[in-house]
Design a protein around this motif. Structure first.
Motif: not given
Lengths: 336, 186
Positions: A11, A17, A43, A46-48, A50-51, B25, B122, B133, B136-138, B140-143, B158, B161-162, B165, B168
Protein backbone atom coordinates in the motif's frame (compact mmCIF):
# COMPACT_ATOMS: atom_id res chain seq x y z
CA UNK A 1 11.55 -10.32 -1.37
CA UNK A 2 8.63 -12.66 -1.87
CA UNK A 3 4.92 -11.82 -1.92
CA UNK A 4 4.54 -12.38 1.80
CA UNK A 5 7.43 -10.13 2.65
CA UNK A 6 6.38 -7.42 0.26
CA UNK A 7 2.72 -7.36 1.25
CA UNK A 8 3.40 -5.12 4.21
CA UNK A 9 4.76 -2.47 1.91
CA UNK A 10 2.42 -2.71 -1.03
CA UNK A 11 0.00 0.00 0.00
CA UNK A 12 2.73 2.44 0.91
CA UNK A 13 4.43 1.58 -2.35
CA UNK A 14 1.23 2.26 -4.27
CA UNK A 15 0.94 5.58 -2.48
CA UNK A 16 4.52 6.58 -3.20
CA UNK A 17 5.29 6.69 0.50
CA UNK A 18 8.31 4.40 0.70
CA UNK A 19 11.86 5.53 1.12
CA UNK A 20 14.02 5.15 -1.94
CA UNK A 21 15.70 1.94 -0.84
CA UNK A 22 12.47 0.19 0.19
CA UNK A 23 10.77 1.49 -2.88
CA UNK A 24 13.35 -0.08 -5.13
CA UNK A 25 13.09 -3.39 -3.31
CA UNK A 26 9.33 -3.52 -3.70
CA UNK A 27 9.57 -2.32 -7.26
CA UNK A 28 11.93 -5.15 -8.12
CA UNK A 29 9.36 -7.62 -6.85
CA UNK A 30 6.30 -5.95 -8.35
CA UNK A 31 7.86 -5.82 -11.78
CA UNK A 32 8.16 -9.58 -11.73
CA UNK A 33 4.93 -10.44 -9.89
CA UNK A 34 1.66 -9.87 -11.77
CA UNK A 35 -0.43 -10.53 -8.65
CA UNK A 36 1.27 -7.89 -6.55
CA UNK A 37 1.37 -5.53 -9.49
CA UNK A 38 -2.41 -5.80 -9.79
CA UNK A 39 -2.85 -5.21 -6.08
CA UNK A 40 -0.89 -2.04 -6.41
CA UNK A 41 -3.00 -1.04 -9.37
CA UNK A 42 -6.18 -1.74 -7.45
CA UNK A 43 -5.18 0.50 -4.58
CA UNK A 44 -4.36 3.29 -6.98
CA UNK A 45 -7.68 2.82 -8.72
CA UNK A 46 -9.52 2.91 -5.41
CA UNK A 47 -7.87 6.14 -4.46
CA UNK A 48 -8.75 7.65 -7.79
CA UNK A 49 -12.32 6.38 -7.64
CA UNK A 50 -12.96 7.93 -4.23
CA UNK A 51 -11.45 11.17 -5.35
CA UNK A 52 -13.54 11.27 -8.50
CA UNK A 53 -16.71 10.39 -6.63
CA UNK A 54 -16.49 13.69 -4.81
CA UNK A 55 -14.82 15.76 -7.47
CA UNK A 56 -18.05 17.32 -8.59
CA UNK A 57 -18.85 18.75 -5.20
CA UNK A 58 -18.13 22.42 -4.95
CA UNK A 59 -18.82 24.79 -2.14
CA UNK A 60 -22.19 26.44 -2.76
CA UNK A 61 -21.96 30.05 -3.79
CA UNK A 62 -24.17 30.99 -0.88
CA UNK A 63 -21.64 29.44 1.47
CA UNK A 64 -18.86 31.45 -0.11
CA UNK A 65 -20.86 34.57 0.44
CA UNK A 66 -21.66 33.58 3.99
CA UNK A 67 -18.04 33.03 4.79
CA UNK A 68 -17.07 36.26 3.13
CA UNK A 69 -19.63 38.07 5.22
CA UNK A 70 -18.42 36.42 8.41
CA UNK A 71 -14.83 37.32 7.65
CA UNK A 72 -15.86 40.80 6.77
CA UNK A 73 -17.62 41.21 10.07
CA UNK A 74 -14.60 39.73 11.79
CA UNK A 75 -12.34 42.25 10.12
CA UNK A 76 -14.51 45.13 11.19
CA UNK A 77 -14.85 43.83 14.71
CA UNK A 78 -11.16 43.23 15.27
CA UNK A 79 -10.02 46.27 13.39
CA UNK A 80 -7.74 44.14 11.29
CA UNK A 81 -5.99 42.60 14.26
CA UNK A 82 -5.83 38.83 14.09
CA UNK A 83 -4.70 36.35 16.64
CA UNK A 84 -0.97 36.29 16.66
CA UNK A 85 -0.28 33.56 19.14
CA UNK A 86 -0.81 29.85 19.15
CA UNK A 87 -0.81 27.34 16.38
CA UNK A 88 -3.69 27.73 13.98
CA UNK A 89 -4.89 24.24 14.56
CA UNK A 90 -5.72 25.08 18.15
CA UNK A 91 -7.44 28.30 17.33
CA UNK A 92 -10.07 29.34 19.80
CA UNK A 93 -13.18 27.25 19.25
CA UNK A 94 -15.54 30.15 19.31
CA UNK A 95 -18.95 29.74 17.74
CA UNK A 96 -19.30 30.44 14.07
CA UNK A 97 -19.99 34.00 13.09
CA UNK A 98 -23.33 34.76 11.63
CA UNK A 99 -23.81 36.09 8.16
CA UNK A 100 -25.02 35.15 4.76
CA UNK A 101 -25.21 36.70 1.37
CA UNK A 102 -25.80 36.30 -2.30
CA UNK A 103 -24.91 33.24 -4.23
CA UNK A 104 -21.78 34.34 -5.88
CA UNK A 105 -19.58 36.95 -4.35
CA UNK A 106 -16.38 37.51 -6.25
CA UNK A 107 -14.82 40.06 -4.00
CA UNK A 108 -16.19 41.28 -0.76
CA UNK A 109 -13.50 42.84 1.25
CA UNK A 110 -12.52 45.72 -0.94
CA UNK A 111 -13.11 49.29 -0.10
CA UNK A 112 -14.07 48.55 3.46
CA UNK A 113 -13.60 52.02 4.82
CA UNK A 114 -15.68 54.07 2.40
CA UNK A 115 -18.56 51.67 2.34
CA UNK A 116 -18.72 51.84 6.08
CA UNK A 117 -20.07 55.33 5.66
CA UNK A 118 -22.53 54.19 3.02
CA UNK A 119 -23.84 51.64 5.41
CA UNK A 120 -24.48 54.26 8.00
CA UNK A 121 -26.45 56.39 5.60
CA UNK A 122 -28.45 53.54 4.20
CA UNK A 123 -29.43 52.39 7.60
CA UNK A 124 -30.34 55.91 8.55
CA UNK A 125 -32.54 56.18 5.49
CA UNK A 126 -34.30 53.01 6.37
CA UNK A 127 -34.68 54.04 9.95
CA UNK A 128 -35.87 57.53 9.19
CA UNK A 129 -38.31 56.19 6.63
CA UNK A 130 -39.80 53.91 9.15
CA UNK A 131 -40.24 56.75 11.56
CA UNK A 132 -41.83 58.92 8.92
CA UNK A 133 -44.15 56.20 7.82
CA UNK A 134 -45.60 55.92 11.27
CA UNK A 135 -48.66 53.77 11.15
CA UNK A 136 -47.65 52.12 7.93
CA UNK A 137 -44.60 50.39 9.31
CA UNK A 138 -44.99 50.54 13.02
CA UNK A 139 -43.96 52.89 15.76
CA UNK A 140 -40.35 53.31 14.76
CA UNK A 141 -39.27 50.03 16.21
CA UNK A 142 -37.66 48.67 13.08
CA UNK A 143 -34.07 48.78 14.21
CA UNK A 144 -34.69 49.24 17.84
CA UNK A 145 -31.85 46.91 18.60
CA UNK A 146 -29.43 49.17 16.82
CA UNK A 147 -28.21 52.54 17.91
CA UNK A 148 -26.95 54.95 15.28
CA UNK A 149 -25.48 58.26 16.29
CA UNK A 150 -22.71 59.07 13.87
CA UNK A 151 -22.30 62.25 11.85
CA UNK A 152 -19.56 61.51 9.33
CA UNK A 153 -19.95 63.94 6.45
CA UNK A 154 -18.49 61.73 3.76
CA UNK A 155 -21.38 59.35 4.21
CA UNK A 156 -23.68 61.67 2.31
CA UNK A 157 -21.56 61.68 -0.81
CA UNK A 158 -21.07 57.97 -0.68
CA UNK A 159 -24.73 57.29 -0.23
CA UNK A 160 -25.47 59.51 -3.15
CA UNK A 161 -22.95 57.62 -5.22
CA UNK A 162 -24.39 54.24 -4.49
CA UNK A 163 -27.86 55.59 -5.07
CA UNK A 164 -26.90 56.88 -8.49
CA UNK A 165 -25.29 53.60 -9.37
CA UNK A 166 -28.42 51.78 -8.44
CA UNK A 167 -30.86 54.15 -10.05
CA UNK A 168 -28.92 53.85 -13.27
CA UNK A 169 -28.17 50.22 -12.75
CA UNK A 170 -30.74 48.73 -15.03
CA UNK A 171 -28.90 48.35 -18.29
CA UNK A 172 -30.79 47.39 -21.39
CA UNK A 173 -29.37 43.93 -21.27
CA UNK A 174 -31.02 43.36 -17.93
CA UNK A 175 -34.43 44.70 -18.78
CA UNK A 176 -35.71 41.33 -19.69
CA UNK A 177 -35.11 40.33 -16.12
CA UNK A 178 -37.60 42.84 -14.86
CA UNK A 179 -41.17 41.56 -14.78
CA UNK A 180 -43.21 43.10 -17.57
CA UNK A 181 -46.29 43.70 -15.51
CA UNK A 182 -47.25 43.97 -11.87
CA UNK A 183 -49.08 40.72 -12.06
CA UNK A 184 -46.11 38.98 -13.58
CA UNK A 185 -43.85 40.43 -10.95
CA UNK A 186 -46.09 39.25 -8.20
CA UNK A 187 -46.27 35.78 -9.61
CA UNK A 188 -42.56 35.76 -10.20
CA UNK A 189 -41.67 36.78 -6.72
CA UNK A 190 -44.31 34.73 -5.01
CA UNK A 191 -42.96 31.71 -6.75
CA UNK A 192 -39.42 32.51 -5.85
CA UNK A 193 -39.78 33.88 -2.42
CA UNK A 194 -42.97 32.47 -1.07
CA UNK A 195 -44.61 34.44 1.67
CA UNK A 196 -43.32 37.89 1.01
CA UNK A 197 -43.95 41.48 1.63
CA UNK A 198 -41.85 44.10 -0.03
CA UNK A 199 -40.82 47.46 1.16
CA UNK A 200 -39.73 50.18 -1.24
CA UNK A 201 -37.57 52.90 0.08
CA UNK A 202 -36.31 56.14 -1.38
CA UNK A 203 -32.58 56.50 -1.25
CA UNK A 204 -32.74 60.03 -2.60
CA UNK A 205 -33.78 61.19 0.81
CA UNK A 206 -30.25 60.86 2.07
CA UNK A 207 -29.38 64.05 3.81
CA UNK A 208 -27.84 63.13 7.10
CA UNK A 209 -25.42 60.54 8.20
CA UNK A 210 -25.48 58.33 11.18
CA UNK A 211 -23.86 55.12 12.26
CA UNK A 212 -23.77 52.85 15.21
CA UNK A 213 -23.07 49.21 15.78
CA UNK A 214 -21.88 48.84 12.27
CA UNK A 215 -19.73 45.76 11.95
CA UNK A 216 -18.38 45.93 8.46
CA UNK A 217 -19.07 46.32 4.79
CA UNK A 218 -17.60 45.88 1.39
CA UNK A 219 -18.21 46.48 -2.23
CA UNK A 220 -19.12 43.21 -3.82
CA UNK A 221 -19.69 41.99 -7.30
CA UNK A 222 -22.44 39.55 -7.99
CA UNK A 223 -22.91 37.37 -10.99
CA UNK A 224 -26.40 36.38 -11.96
CA UNK A 225 -27.61 33.31 -13.82
CA UNK A 226 -26.73 34.80 -17.16
CA UNK A 227 -23.20 35.59 -16.17
CA UNK A 228 -23.79 39.31 -15.85
CA UNK A 229 -22.09 40.99 -13.00
CA UNK A 230 -23.07 44.02 -11.06
CA UNK A 231 -21.72 45.81 -8.11
CA UNK A 232 -23.41 46.14 -4.81
CA UNK A 233 -22.75 46.67 -1.16
CA UNK A 234 -22.78 44.22 1.69
CA UNK A 235 -23.35 45.90 5.00
CA UNK A 236 -23.06 44.04 8.26
CA UNK A 237 -24.47 45.14 11.56
CA UNK A 238 -24.16 43.50 14.89
CA UNK A 239 -26.96 43.61 17.38
CA UNK A 240 -26.30 43.74 21.10
CA UNK A 241 -27.97 40.38 21.31
CA UNK A 242 -25.26 38.88 19.16
CA UNK A 243 -27.43 38.53 16.10
CA UNK A 244 -26.01 39.75 12.85
CA UNK A 245 -27.96 41.81 10.40
CA UNK A 246 -26.76 42.21 6.87
CA UNK A 247 -27.89 44.56 4.21
CA UNK A 248 -27.11 43.60 0.68
CA UNK A 249 -27.65 46.25 -1.91
CA UNK A 250 -27.63 45.22 -5.54
CA UNK A 251 -28.91 46.94 -8.64
CA UNK A 252 -30.59 44.20 -10.62
CA UNK A 253 -33.66 42.18 -9.94
CA UNK A 254 -32.08 39.31 -11.74
CA UNK A 255 -29.58 39.14 -8.96
CA UNK A 256 -32.39 38.76 -6.53
CA UNK A 257 -33.54 35.75 -8.45
CA UNK A 258 -30.12 34.26 -8.12
CA UNK A 259 -30.10 34.94 -4.44
CA UNK A 260 -33.37 33.23 -3.86
CA UNK A 261 -31.80 29.96 -4.87
CA UNK A 262 -29.66 29.97 -1.78
CA UNK A 263 -31.04 27.34 0.54
CA UNK A 264 -30.98 29.52 3.63
CA UNK A 265 -32.13 32.67 1.92
CA UNK A 266 -35.52 31.64 0.70
CA UNK A 267 -37.17 30.67 3.92
CA UNK A 268 -38.49 33.81 5.51
CA UNK A 269 -39.16 37.14 4.02
CA UNK A 270 -40.54 40.13 5.76
CA UNK A 271 -42.26 42.58 3.56
CA UNK A 272 -42.57 46.25 4.21
CA UNK A 273 -44.77 48.69 2.41
CA UNK A 274 -43.46 50.62 -0.55
CA UNK A 275 -43.69 54.22 -1.42
CA UNK A 276 -45.24 55.10 -4.77
CA UNK A 277 -42.54 57.54 -5.77
CA UNK A 278 -40.48 57.40 -8.88
CA UNK A 279 -37.13 56.99 -7.23
CA UNK A 280 -37.14 54.07 -4.96
CA UNK A 281 -35.48 50.89 -4.03
CA UNK A 282 -37.21 47.70 -3.15
CA UNK A 283 -35.89 46.20 0.00
CA UNK A 284 -36.64 42.63 0.79
CA UNK A 285 -35.97 41.76 4.35
CA UNK A 286 -35.64 38.11 4.98
CA UNK A 287 -34.77 35.97 7.88
CA UNK A 288 -32.59 32.92 7.92
CA UNK A 289 -30.91 30.87 10.59
CA UNK A 290 -27.82 33.02 10.45
CA UNK A 291 -29.50 36.38 10.82
CA UNK A 292 -31.77 38.89 9.22
CA UNK A 293 -30.90 40.21 5.81
CA UNK A 294 -32.06 42.99 3.61
CA UNK A 295 -31.82 43.04 -0.10
CA UNK A 296 -32.25 46.24 -2.06
CA UNK A 297 -33.06 46.32 -5.74
CA UNK A 298 -34.62 48.96 -7.95
CA UNK A 299 -38.07 48.11 -9.17
CA UNK A 300 -40.30 50.50 -11.06
CA UNK A 301 -43.13 51.95 -8.98
CA UNK A 302 -46.03 50.04 -10.55
CA UNK A 303 -44.19 46.82 -10.04
CA UNK A 304 -43.33 47.73 -6.52
CA UNK A 305 -46.86 48.71 -5.68
CA UNK A 306 -48.11 45.50 -7.19
CA UNK A 307 -45.81 43.60 -4.95
CA UNK A 308 -47.49 44.81 -1.82
CA UNK A 309 -49.12 41.86 -0.24
CA UNK A 310 -50.67 41.29 3.13
CA UNK A 311 -47.88 40.67 5.51
CA UNK A 312 -47.31 37.06 6.17
CA UNK A 313 -44.38 37.31 8.43
CA UNK A 314 -46.21 35.55 11.20
CA UNK A 315 -46.47 32.53 9.01
CA UNK A 316 -42.84 32.75 8.10
CA UNK A 317 -41.63 33.10 11.61
CA UNK A 318 -43.86 30.33 12.82
CA UNK A 319 -42.51 28.07 10.17
CA UNK A 320 -38.85 28.73 10.68
CA UNK A 321 -38.72 29.84 14.27
CA UNK A 322 -36.20 32.64 14.40
CA UNK A 323 -35.18 33.71 17.83
CA UNK A 324 -37.65 35.62 19.91
CA UNK A 325 -35.50 38.70 19.73
CA UNK A 326 -35.27 38.56 16.00
CA UNK A 327 -38.95 37.92 15.61
CA UNK A 328 -39.72 40.93 17.72
CA UNK A 329 -37.55 43.09 15.53
CA UNK A 330 -39.19 41.95 12.37
CA UNK A 331 -42.66 42.31 13.73
CA UNK A 332 -41.79 45.80 14.77
CA UNK A 333 -40.79 46.66 11.26
CA UNK A 334 -44.12 45.75 9.82
CA UNK A 335 -46.09 47.24 12.62
CA UNK A 336 -47.39 44.11 14.24
CA UNK B 1 -2.94 49.23 6.01
CA UNK B 2 -3.67 45.69 7.08
CA UNK B 3 -3.52 43.39 4.08
CA UNK B 4 -4.72 40.31 5.90
CA UNK B 5 -8.03 40.12 4.00
CA UNK B 6 -6.25 40.21 0.67
CA UNK B 7 -3.62 37.69 1.71
CA UNK B 8 -6.23 35.40 3.17
CA UNK B 9 -8.26 35.60 0.00
CA UNK B 10 -5.24 34.72 -2.08
CA UNK B 11 -3.87 31.96 0.10
CA UNK B 12 -6.76 30.37 1.94
CA UNK B 13 -9.92 30.98 -0.05
CA UNK B 14 -8.78 29.00 -3.12
CA UNK B 15 -9.04 25.90 -0.93
CA UNK B 16 -12.67 26.45 -0.04
CA UNK B 17 -13.87 23.69 -2.35
CA UNK B 18 -11.34 21.26 -0.90
CA UNK B 19 -12.39 22.00 2.64
CA UNK B 20 -16.05 21.86 1.71
CA UNK B 21 -15.72 18.48 0.01
CA UNK B 22 -13.99 17.11 3.06
CA UNK B 23 -16.55 18.59 5.41
CA UNK B 24 -19.39 17.31 3.29
CA UNK B 25 -18.13 13.76 3.64
CA UNK B 26 -17.39 14.10 7.32
CA UNK B 27 -20.61 15.76 8.36
CA UNK B 28 -24.01 14.21 8.52
CA UNK B 29 -25.74 16.89 6.51
CA UNK B 30 -25.06 19.73 4.15
CA UNK B 31 -26.11 22.27 6.75
CA UNK B 32 -23.66 20.83 9.23
CA UNK B 33 -20.96 20.73 6.59
CA UNK B 34 -21.46 24.37 5.73
CA UNK B 35 -21.32 25.36 9.36
CA UNK B 36 -18.11 23.39 9.76
CA UNK B 37 -16.56 25.11 6.77
CA UNK B 38 -17.59 28.55 7.88
CA UNK B 39 -16.18 28.04 11.33
CA UNK B 40 -13.01 26.59 9.87
CA UNK B 41 -12.38 29.64 7.75
CA UNK B 42 -13.28 32.00 10.53
CA UNK B 43 -10.80 30.34 12.86
CA UNK B 44 -8.22 30.29 10.12
CA UNK B 45 -8.73 33.97 9.51
CA UNK B 46 -8.31 34.78 13.16
CA UNK B 47 -5.09 32.80 13.30
CA UNK B 48 -3.85 33.81 9.90
CA UNK B 49 -1.19 36.18 11.11
CA UNK B 50 0.52 33.28 12.86
CA UNK B 51 0.34 31.03 9.85
CA UNK B 52 3.61 30.21 8.12
CA UNK B 53 2.94 29.08 4.59
CA UNK B 54 6.44 27.73 4.15
CA UNK B 55 6.17 25.54 7.19
CA UNK B 56 2.66 24.32 6.69
CA UNK B 57 0.84 24.41 3.37
CA UNK B 58 -2.44 26.26 3.38
CA UNK B 59 -4.55 23.25 2.54
CA UNK B 60 -3.25 20.91 5.26
CA UNK B 61 -3.48 23.80 7.68
CA UNK B 62 -7.12 24.42 6.83
CA UNK B 63 -7.89 20.73 6.97
CA UNK B 64 -6.31 20.51 10.39
CA UNK B 65 -8.55 23.29 11.60
CA UNK B 66 -11.51 21.51 10.05
CA UNK B 67 -10.47 18.37 11.89
CA UNK B 68 -10.45 20.22 15.20
CA UNK B 69 -13.74 21.95 14.51
CA UNK B 70 -15.36 18.68 13.55
CA UNK B 71 -14.25 16.82 16.64
CA UNK B 72 -15.00 19.74 18.90
CA UNK B 73 -18.50 19.95 17.54
CA UNK B 74 -18.97 16.23 17.61
CA UNK B 75 -18.11 16.25 21.28
CA UNK B 76 -14.97 14.29 20.79
CA UNK B 77 -11.59 15.20 22.05
CA UNK B 78 -9.55 16.95 19.41
CA UNK B 79 -7.12 14.11 19.79
CA UNK B 80 -9.42 11.17 19.70
CA UNK B 81 -8.70 8.14 21.83
CA UNK B 82 -7.13 5.29 19.99
CA UNK B 83 -9.66 2.94 18.52
CA UNK B 84 -9.77 -0.46 20.07
CA UNK B 85 -8.43 -1.98 16.91
CA UNK B 86 -6.24 0.98 16.13
CA UNK B 87 -3.02 -0.90 16.30
CA UNK B 88 0.14 0.55 14.90
CA UNK B 89 1.04 -0.45 11.44
CA UNK B 90 3.77 -2.77 12.58
CA UNK B 91 1.21 -4.75 14.55
CA UNK B 92 -0.71 -5.39 11.39
CA UNK B 93 1.98 -7.64 10.05
CA UNK B 94 0.24 -10.81 11.21
CA UNK B 95 -3.05 -9.68 9.78
CA UNK B 96 -1.45 -8.80 6.49
CA UNK B 97 -0.25 -12.34 6.23
CA UNK B 98 -3.82 -13.59 6.15
CA UNK B 99 -5.31 -14.40 2.80
CA UNK B 100 -7.03 -11.41 1.27
CA UNK B 101 -10.06 -13.43 0.27
CA UNK B 102 -12.68 -10.85 1.11
CA UNK B 103 -11.24 -8.05 -0.88
CA UNK B 104 -11.94 -7.01 -4.38
CA UNK B 105 -8.89 -8.86 -5.41
CA UNK B 106 -6.54 -7.72 -8.05
CA UNK B 107 -7.44 -6.56 -11.48
CA UNK B 108 -9.01 -3.77 -13.41
CA UNK B 109 -12.29 -2.53 -11.95
CA UNK B 110 -15.09 -0.74 -13.71
CA UNK B 111 -15.60 1.81 -10.96
CA UNK B 112 -18.66 3.37 -12.51
CA UNK B 113 -20.61 0.31 -11.43
CA UNK B 114 -19.60 0.97 -7.86
CA UNK B 115 -20.07 4.71 -7.71
CA UNK B 116 -22.96 4.83 -5.25
CA UNK B 117 -21.83 1.79 -3.36
CA UNK B 118 -18.42 3.29 -2.98
CA UNK B 119 -19.87 6.50 -1.56
CA UNK B 120 -21.98 4.54 0.88
CA UNK B 121 -19.03 2.42 1.87
CA UNK B 122 -16.96 5.49 2.65
CA UNK B 123 -19.80 7.15 4.52
CA UNK B 124 -20.31 4.12 6.71
CA UNK B 125 -16.74 3.91 7.87
CA UNK B 126 -16.00 4.99 11.42
CA UNK B 127 -15.30 8.70 11.42
CA UNK B 128 -11.64 8.21 12.27
CA UNK B 129 -11.15 5.80 9.39
CA UNK B 130 -13.22 7.87 7.04
CA UNK B 131 -11.26 11.00 7.74
CA UNK B 132 -7.93 9.36 7.10
CA UNK B 133 -9.21 7.69 3.97
CA UNK B 134 -10.58 10.95 2.61
CA UNK B 135 -7.45 12.90 3.39
CA UNK B 136 -5.53 10.24 1.53
CA UNK B 137 -7.83 9.89 -1.48
CA UNK B 138 -9.77 13.10 -1.78
CA UNK B 139 -7.15 15.53 -0.62
CA UNK B 140 -4.21 13.41 -1.74
CA UNK B 141 -2.22 14.20 1.34
CA UNK B 142 0.89 12.28 2.25
CA UNK B 143 0.91 10.01 5.29
CA UNK B 144 2.94 12.58 7.14
CA UNK B 145 0.50 15.35 6.32
CA UNK B 146 -2.40 13.17 7.38
CA UNK B 147 -0.66 12.45 10.66
CA UNK B 148 -0.23 16.17 11.25
CA UNK B 149 -3.78 17.02 10.29
CA UNK B 150 -5.26 14.35 12.55
CA UNK B 151 -2.68 14.62 15.29
CA UNK B 152 -1.92 10.90 15.26
CA UNK B 153 1.27 8.88 14.77
CA UNK B 154 2.34 7.86 11.32
CA UNK B 155 1.80 4.19 12.12
CA UNK B 156 -1.79 4.91 13.11
CA UNK B 157 -2.34 6.65 9.82
CA UNK B 158 -1.14 3.59 8.00
CA UNK B 159 -3.18 1.18 10.04
CA UNK B 160 -6.36 3.21 9.73
CA UNK B 161 -5.82 3.59 6.06
CA UNK B 162 -5.21 -0.10 5.66
CA UNK B 163 -8.36 -1.02 7.54
CA UNK B 164 -10.46 1.56 5.73
CA UNK B 165 -9.33 0.29 2.36
CA UNK B 166 -9.88 -3.24 3.45
CA UNK B 167 -13.43 -2.58 4.61
CA UNK B 168 -14.28 -0.81 1.42
CA UNK B 169 -12.77 -3.52 -0.73
CA UNK B 170 -14.69 -6.17 1.17
CA UNK B 171 -17.95 -4.31 0.79
CA UNK B 172 -17.48 -3.69 -2.90
CA UNK B 173 -16.51 -7.31 -3.47
CA UNK B 174 -19.69 -8.43 -1.72
CA UNK B 175 -21.72 -5.97 -3.75
CA UNK B 176 -20.21 -7.28 -6.96
CA UNK B 177 -20.91 -10.87 -6.00
CA UNK B 178 -24.52 -10.14 -5.09
CA UNK B 179 -25.20 -8.47 -8.39
CA UNK B 180 -23.07 -10.64 -10.55
CA UNK B 181 -21.09 -7.72 -11.78
CA UNK B 182 -18.41 -8.52 -14.22
CA UNK B 183 -16.52 -5.31 -14.08
CA UNK B 184 -13.63 -6.95 -12.39
CA UNK B 185 -11.25 -9.06 -14.31
CA UNK B 186 -10.09 -11.69 -11.93
Amino acid sequence: MNCREVSKYLNAFADGELETRDNLMVLDHVKLCPACCEKVSLQQQLRQAIRLSAAREQAPAALRARIAGALLAETATTGGEGESAGPPATADPSPPAAGTGPQRVIRLWRYLAPITAVAAVLMFIILSRLHRSGDAVGPGTAFALLDYTDTRPQAIALADRIYRVHSQGLPAAAEDQIPASPGEAARYLSGKIGSTVLWCERLAAAGRSISGTFAGAGVCEFTDDSGRTCRGARLVFRCPTGETISLISVPQLSVMRTLTKAPHDTRDYAILKPSATAEQMTVVAFNCPMGTHFLCAPVDPPTAVALIEPTTLAHATATHQPSATLRGTLLGMIGR
Amino acid sequence: MDDRPQRFEQIAMPHLDDVYRMARRLAGSQVEAEDLVQETFLRAYRAFDGFDLREYGARPWLLKILHNVFYTRAGHEARQPTLLDDAGFDNLAGELDQPDCGSLGAGKVDWEQFDEELKDAVDELAAEYREVLLLWSLEELSYKEIAEVCGIPLGTVMSRLYRARQQISNRLAGYARERGLHGMER
